[in-house]
Design a protein around this motif. Structure first.
Motif, PDB file in Angstrom:
ATOM      1  N   MET A   9       0.937  -1.183  -0.178  1.00 13.11           N
ATOM      2  CA  MET A   9      -0.242   0.107   0.124  1.00 13.11           C
ATOM      3  C   MET A   9       0.727   0.910   0.036  1.00 13.11           C
ATOM      4  O   MET A   9       1.839   1.438   0.470  1.00 13.11           O
ATOM      5  CB  MET A   9      -0.597  -0.297   1.202  1.00 13.11           C
ATOM      6  N   THR A  14      -9.005   6.910  14.473  1.00 16.86           N
ATOM      7  CA  THR A  14      -8.121   8.612  13.765  1.00 16.86           C
ATOM      8  C   THR A  14      -8.903   9.347  15.390  1.00 16.86           C
ATOM      9  O   THR A  14      -9.011  10.479  15.188  1.00 16.86           O
ATOM     10  CB  THR A  14      -8.328   8.906  12.493  1.00 16.86           C
ATOM     11  N   MET A  65      -4.441   8.057   3.393  1.00 18.29           N
ATOM     12  CA  MET A  65      -3.644   7.280   4.199  1.00 18.29           C
ATOM     13  C   MET A  65      -4.096   6.020   4.591  1.00 18.29           C
ATOM     14  O   MET A  65      -5.126   5.727   5.585  1.00 18.29           O
ATOM     15  CB  MET A  65      -3.448   8.641   5.440  1.00 18.29           C
ATOM     16  N   ALA A  66      -4.152   5.403   3.455  1.00 19.90           N
ATOM     17  CA  ALA A  66      -5.024   4.170   4.104  1.00 19.90           C
ATOM     18  C   ALA A  66      -6.257   4.516   4.520  1.00 19.90           C
ATOM     19  O   ALA A  66      -6.983   3.491   5.207  1.00 19.90           O
ATOM     20  CB  ALA A  66      -4.121   3.001   4.646  1.00 19.90           C
ATOM     21  N   LEU A 107      -3.180  16.378   2.777  1.00 21.82           N
ATOM     22  CA  LEU A 107      -2.663  16.177   3.854  1.00 21.82           C
ATOM     23  C   LEU A 107      -2.121  17.705   4.367  1.00 21.82           C
ATOM     24  O   LEU A 107      -0.871  18.310   5.666  1.00 21.82           O
ATOM     25  CB  LEU A 107      -1.960  15.790   5.021  1.00 21.82           C
ATOM     26  N   THR A 145       3.065   1.850   7.144  1.00 24.08           N
ATOM     27  CA  THR A 145       1.726   1.702   5.780  1.00 24.08           C
ATOM     28  C   THR A 145       0.580   2.134   6.323  1.00 24.08           C
ATOM     29  O   THR A 145       0.173   3.059   6.395  1.00 24.08           O
ATOM     30  CB  THR A 145       2.028   0.415   5.201  1.00 24.08           C
ATOM     31  N   ALA A 146      -0.155   1.159   6.651  1.00 21.72           N
ATOM     32  CA  ALA A 146      -1.850   1.824   6.751  1.00 21.72           C
ATOM     33  C   ALA A 146      -1.789   2.569   7.684  1.00 21.72           C
ATOM     34  O   ALA A 146      -2.385   2.745   8.321  1.00 21.72           O
ATOM     35  CB  ALA A 146      -2.227  -0.138   7.271  1.00 21.72           C
ATOM     36  N   LEU A 155       0.723   4.221   9.331  1.00 20.02           N
ATOM     37  CA  LEU A 155       1.369   5.597   9.356  1.00 20.02           C
ATOM     38  C   LEU A 155       0.566   6.911  10.313  1.00 20.02           C
ATOM     39  O   LEU A 155       1.423   7.524  10.959  1.00 20.02           O
ATOM     40  CB  LEU A 155       1.781   6.444   7.669  1.00 20.02           C
ATOM     41  N   TYR A 156      -0.668   7.601   9.501  1.00 21.25           N
ATOM     42  CA  TYR A 156      -1.759   8.714   9.567  1.00 21.25           C
ATOM     43  C   TYR A 156      -1.379   8.097  11.502  1.00 21.25           C
ATOM     44  O   TYR A 156      -0.795   9.723  11.990  1.00 21.25           O
ATOM     45  CB  TYR A 156      -2.526   8.419   9.644  1.00 21.25           C
ATOM     46  N   PRO A 157      -1.671   7.466  12.590  1.00 17.94           N
ATOM     47  CA  PRO A 157      -2.214   7.083  13.660  1.00 17.94           C
ATOM     48  C   PRO A 157      -0.967   7.502  13.898  1.00 17.94           C
ATOM     49  O   PRO A 157      -0.296   7.420  15.188  1.00 17.94           O
ATOM     50  CB  PRO A 157      -3.115   5.697  13.760  1.00 17.94           C
ATOM     51  N   ILE A 204       1.750   5.408  -0.187  1.00 17.40           N
ATOM     52  CA  ILE A 204       0.915   6.490   0.442  1.00 17.40           C
ATOM     53  C   ILE A 204       0.471   7.643  -0.525  1.00 17.40           C
ATOM     54  O   ILE A 204       1.278   8.190  -1.023  1.00 17.40           O
ATOM     55  CB  ILE A 204       1.791   7.136   1.645  1.00 17.40           C
ATOM     56  N   MET A 221      -7.593   6.538   6.343  1.00 21.90           N
ATOM     57  CA  MET A 221      -7.430   6.427   7.618  1.00 21.90           C
ATOM     58  C   MET A 221      -8.089   8.099   7.573  1.00 21.90           C
ATOM     59  O   MET A 221      -8.538   9.132   9.041  1.00 21.90           O
ATOM     60  CB  MET A 221      -5.814   6.459   8.305  1.00 21.90           C
ATOM     61  N   PHE A 222      -8.125   8.721   6.619  1.00 20.93           N
ATOM     62  CA  PHE A 222      -8.446  10.332   6.220  1.00 20.93           C
ATOM     63  C   PHE A 222      -9.108  10.800   5.058  1.00 20.93           C
ATOM     64  O   PHE A 222      -9.079  10.234   4.300  1.00 20.93           O
ATOM     65  CB  PHE A 222      -7.054  11.486   6.037  1.00 20.93           C
ATOM     66  N   ILE A 225       0.188  10.777  14.382  1.00 23.23           N
ATOM     67  CA  ILE A 225      -0.717  11.620  15.336  1.00 23.23           C
ATOM     68  C   ILE A 225       0.210  10.875  16.750  1.00 23.23           C
ATOM     69  O   ILE A 225      -0.192  11.830  17.886  1.00 23.23           O
ATOM     70  CB  ILE A 225      -1.726  11.187  15.465  1.00 23.23           C
TER      71      ILE A 225
END
Lengths: 477, 201
Positions: free
Chosen positions: A1, A128, A64-65, A9, B141-142, B144-146, A3, A67-68, B149
């Motif tokens: 996966m 998140t 972001m996979a 973002l 990867t999956a 990364l965002y959390p 980015i 998440m966002f 944060i």
């Protein structure tokens, strides 16, 4: 996966980078007034707001996979959060300078709180949502406690921290149950699994209850409002102002993300629960506010009442209702900010103007300030032509159209009860004798910004169409 | 067979050391027993082939957290008698909570959800499999965002802790060599003229 869509973002990335830069600049600057740190913080918010506009597309895009998410609602709310926080930091600095408790970390923590809000607004995953909430809350706890010599602020911080931790725990528990039921943390996937089943398991509703408690805690809806009056009263007014403005927008976004995006299929269930919360909040907030002599505490109870009104929009359960609630929360943030800014303006070093008596005869001391306060109070009470009227009108229209006439009647009744304590402030200002004759001292910038803030309520109230159509667009499919 | 011997020996060690943590009188010993408990746990995790978690537990908890804890225990004068005062009074409630927890754990682990693992054991992976690499890949990867944060949250925690505990500069007792060298006699010594006095007796 890979980015993907990283450019979506951009506002968050810029905010985080510049917040770290602000921290460094402030540490190495010797300015006792923390000027460089403050101006960099303001610049950061401005840059973030511009980037939100630049990256705005209007349709839902994921990054972001998954998440966002960036959609019309997140765009509008993020822009509003940045602009409102800009004002809030300005007011805060005036207060902190005046009371000689300025610290550079205040602005850095404020920026991180804004980052947490942005994360919550664009969250598309239960994880998140939670992390954004923690980032916001942690910054706020520290901001409340930043004046360490004040015992009331420390008490407020501890209360806020403990109750906030309980609320986070509740939310996390609900999230874990939802994960167990649906097998996914992504909001869209959660909704899809629940949609597929005609009779979803009781366990899902069990999870929903805990999630809802978490959201109600953060919004401050009755019966989860206990922290709100104590924190509003105990915290330094600058922090109260900050907590009462932009974070409410983020809490609203969290409610929409969790309840509508994630638990949309459970609408009939949470509609009933929200109805109870809304009616209780309006009743408790408006009735108890009447008995307050401390204006910060009074505004805290008025917040609870406003939150009840905001929940009504969600009760309507359709796009119009959500748009109405969004309009309401933006309006509320503007009004609450103005109200606390007025308390900051009237205060002096060592003496907060947080009693109702401090407003007596303000019209004689300074007619212009009294007029601004009149706008704020009329707007909060919902008297036309100010913005607060349109916010109430918008929500009520949607609630009635959704078929909840009795609840709209209750809302109007409590709004009339609430008008009493707002008008009492006006009466004190215009018809009572001033306790001290001299004009309140304030810097020209503070007076100007407060005037802009107050007049915006009047101007937006005279032409509410623009903001209303923006809110409608945020929820149109 | 060999695995079972290791599991039971480390399991017994874990339980015993955990019991000692709450029963020994000396807080330093208690902290050391906690180290032993962490160590046994990490051995059990190694048996489960979670080598990354096992090593992190030793590095982070034993290496950093517990050492810090020991420092604090040694620096502070802890009144043990007062800490123990309520022990008997709270024992029934504590025992009840422990019982409920144990019962729910038996129900969950003994329930259907774990049937698969109980029957087939752990999934067999080849020797080239590394869960450190797997964890790293998932985190960067999956998730990364959390992760980012969470990093910001930790930074806020540091800033908040410093902002709330740092005292104002005037209270530090650091020397200022510049001022020390530049000092003049007049700053330190005051000559007072006074008439001589006779001893009264």
């Amino acid at each position: 996966m890979s980015i993907d869509n990283l450019s979506l973002l951009l506002p968050e990335i810029a905010l985080l980078t510049l917040a770290c830069a602000t921290l460094m600049v402030d540490i190495f600057s010797n300015d006792p007034k923390h000027g460089p740190g403050y101006w960099l913080a303001q610049l950061t918010l401005l840059v973030t707001a511009v980037l939100v506009l630049v990256t705005y597309t209007g349709d839902s895009q994921y990054a972001m996979a998954g998440m966002f998410v960036s959609d019309a609602m997140s765009g509008l709310l993020k822009f509003a959060i940045c602009i409102i926080s800009l004002f809030a930091l300005f007011y805060s600095r005036e207060y902190l300078l005046r009371h000689d408790i300025i610290k550079g970390e205040y602005f850095v923590l404020g920026l991180f709180a804004v980052l947490g809000m942005l994360v919550m607004v664009s969250a598309n995953n239960l994880l998140t949502v939670y992390l954004g909430l923690e980032l916001l809350s942690l910054s706020l706890y520290a901001m409340v406690a930043i004046h360490r010599d004040s015992s009331s602020a420390s008490e407020a911080a501890i209360k806020y921290f403990v109750l906030g931790a309980i609320a986070s725990g509740m939310l996390l528990y609900g999230i874990s149950i939802l994960y167990g039921v649906t097998g996914s943390l992504e909001l869209g996937a959660v909704a899809q699994v629940l949609e597929g089943q005609s009779d979803y398991p009781t366990l899902a509703i069990f999870g929903l209850v805990f999630v809802l408690i978490g959201v109600a805690f953060k919004l401050g809806a009755v019966p989860f409002h206990m922290w709100l009056p104590d924190v509003y009263q105990g915290a330094p007014t600058a922090v109260t102002l900050f907590i009462g403005s932009a974070p409410k927008l983020a809490a609203f976004a969290m409610a929409i993300r969790l309840l509508v995006d994630g638990l949309g299929p459970l609408l009939p269930d949470w509609q009933q629960m929200l109805m109870i919360l809304a009616v209780l909040s309006m009743a408790t907030g408006n009735l108890i506010a009447i008995a307050q002599t401390n204006i910060k505490r009074m505004l805290a109870y008025s917040t609870i009442a406003h939150i009840g009104f905001l929940l009504l929009g969600l009760v309507a359960g359709n796009a119009g209702g959500y748009a109405g609630a969004m309009f309401y929360v933006i309006t509320y943030a503007l009004m609450s900010m103005g109200g606390f800014a007025m308390i900051i303006l009237l205060g002096r070093k060592g003496a907060e103007a947080d009693q109702l008596d401090d407003f007596s005869g303000l019209a004689e001391r300074s007619p212009w300030l009294a007029f601004l306060m009149l706008i704020l109070m009329f707007s909060m009470a919902g008297i036309p032509p100010f913005l607060g009227f349109w916010a109430k009108w918008f929500v009520l229209r949607e609630v009635i159209q959704a078929g909840f006439v009795w609840i709209a009647l209750l809302a109007v009744a409590f709004a009339i009860v609430g008008a009493f304590y707002y008008l009492r402030v006006v009466k004190l200002m215009y018809f009572d004798e001033p306790r001290e004759p001299d004009e309140p001292q304030c810097s020209t910038p503070l007076r100007t910004v407060l005037s802009v803030n107050g007049l915006s309520l009047l101007l937006l109230g005279l032409s509410p169409g623009l903001l209303m159509s923006l809110c409608m667009a945020a929820f149109s499919p | 067979m060999f695995e079972q011997i290791i599991f039971y020996s480390f399991g017994t060690m874990l339980l015993l050391s955990a019991l000692m943590v709450i029963s020994v009188r000396n807080p330093v010993y208690a902290a050391l027993f906690l180290v032993l408990a962490f160590f046994s746990t990490s051995a059990i995790w190694l048996l489960l082939r979670a080598e990354f978690l096992a090593i992190v537990l030793v590095l982070v908890y034993v290496g950093a957290v517990m050492v810090l804890f020991l420092f604090v225990v040694m620096m502070l004068d802890i009144n043990l008698a007062r800490l123990r005062a309520g022990f008997m009074r709270y024992l029934p409630a504590g025992a009840l909570v422990a019982l409920v927890l144990a019962a729910s754990m038996v129900l969950v682990v003994g329930g259907e959800g774990f049937n698969e693992i109980r029957e087939s054991g752990l999934a067999e992976r080849g020797p080239a499999y590394s869960n450190t690499a797997e964890l790293g890949e998932a985190l960067f990867t999956a998730y990364l965002y959390p992760l980012e944060i969470a990093g910001a949250i930790l930074l806020v925690a540091i800033i908040a802790a410093i902002a709330l505990t740092q005292r104002a500069k005037r209270e530090t007792k650091a020397q200022n060599p510049d001022a020390q060298v530049a000092v003049r006699r007049q700053d330190r010594v005051r000559l007072v003229k006074m008439s001589s006095e006779r001893d009264s007796e």
